[in-house]
Design a protein around this motif. Structure first.
Motif, PDB file in Angstrom:
ATOM      1  N   TYR A  27     112.246 151.896  42.294  1.00 17.32           N
ATOM      2  CA  TYR A  27     112.451 150.449  42.176  1.00 17.32           C
ATOM      3  C   TYR A  27     111.264 149.810  41.454  1.00 17.32           C
ATOM      4  CZ  TYR A  27     115.987 151.629  45.530  1.00 17.32           C
ATOM      5  OH  TYR A  27     117.071 152.216  46.137  1.00 17.32           O
ATOM      6  N   ASP A  29     110.011 146.743  41.863  1.00 16.27           N
ATOM      7  CA  ASP A  29     109.124 145.893  42.658  1.00 16.27           C
ATOM      8  C   ASP A  29     109.349 146.145  44.149  1.00 16.27           C
ATOM      9  OD1 ASP A  29     111.351 144.315  43.506  1.00 16.27           O
ATOM     10  OD2 ASP A  29     111.111 143.007  41.775  1.00 16.27           O
ATOM     11  N   TYR A  31     109.965 144.048  46.623  1.00 19.07           N
ATOM     12  CA  TYR A  31     111.086 143.315  47.203  1.00 19.07           C
ATOM     13  C   TYR A  31     112.393 144.098  47.054  1.00 19.07           C
ATOM     14  CZ  TYR A  31     114.518 139.719  48.175  1.00 19.07           C
ATOM     15  OH  TYR A  31     115.567 139.020  48.702  1.00 19.07           O
ATOM     16  N   THR A  32     112.667 144.585  45.862  1.00 21.80           N
ATOM     17  CA  THR A  32     113.893 145.320  45.592  1.00 21.80           C
ATOM     18  C   THR A  32     113.939 146.615  46.390  1.00 21.80           C
ATOM     19  OG1 THR A  32     113.896 144.384  43.367  1.00 21.80           O
ATOM     20  CG2 THR A  32     115.355 146.246  43.750  1.00 21.80           C
ATOM     21  N   CYS A  33     112.809 147.276  46.517  1.00 20.85           N
ATOM     22  CA  CYS A  33     112.733 148.511  47.289  1.00 20.85           C
ATOM     23  C   CYS A  33     113.024 148.243  48.767  1.00 20.85           C
ATOM     24  CB  CYS A  33     111.353 149.139  47.112  1.00 20.85           C
ATOM     25  SG  CYS A  33     111.155 150.717  47.979  1.00 20.85           S
ATOM     26  N   ASP A  35     114.620 145.671  50.069  1.00 25.70           N
ATOM     27  CA  ASP A  35     116.014 145.242  50.179  1.00 25.70           C
ATOM     28  C   ASP A  35     116.932 146.465  50.228  1.00 25.70           C
ATOM     29  OD1 ASP A  35     118.072 143.095  50.121  1.00 25.70           O
ATOM     30  OD2 ASP A  35     118.549 143.975  48.160  1.00 25.70           O
ATOM     31  N   ALA A  36     116.696 147.423  49.353  1.00 25.44           N
ATOM     32  CA  ALA A  36     117.495 148.648  49.335  1.00 25.44           C
ATOM     33  C   ALA A  36     117.295 149.441  50.623  1.00 25.44           C
ATOM     34  CB  ALA A  36     117.122 149.501  48.124  1.00 25.44           C
ATOM     35  N   CYS A  64     108.156 151.815  51.457  1.00 25.06           N
ATOM     36  CA  CYS A  64     108.137 151.882  49.995  1.00 25.06           C
ATOM     37  C   CYS A  64     106.726 152.219  49.530  1.00 25.06           C
ATOM     38  CB  CYS A  64     108.580 150.546  49.395  1.00 25.06           C
ATOM     39  SG  CYS A  64     110.279 150.117  49.800  1.00 25.06           S
TER      40      CYS A  64
END
Length: 70
Positions: A27, A29, A31-33, A35-36, A64
């Motif tokens: 990912y 960033d 945040y995206t990591c 969230d996933a 992450c």
């Protein structure tokens, strides 16, 4: 910078965890990591199912990590 999502599956009943398992995607960033991680934890929890989760007291941890390239 890229982030690697890593899961740890644990059993409260056995008081132990499996070795960390890396997700197959990176990912861009944090945040995206994260969230996933939350979304994939729900998917994995449903795959395990309520009977095993309740009987074996299974829980999922995730984090992450920044991928470093030297």
């Amino acid at each position: 910078m890229k982030y690697l999502l890593t899961f740890i599956f644990c059993s409260g009943m056995a008081n132990s965890c499996l070795p960390p398992m890396e997700h197959n995607e990176s990912y861009l960033d944090l945040y995206t990591c994260l969230d996933a991680g939350y979304k994939e934890s729900i998917v994995q929890l449903k795959k395990i199912g309520p009977a095993d989760v309740n009987q074996k007291m299974i829980f999922i941890k995730f984090f992450c990590l920044i991928m470093c390239f030297f």
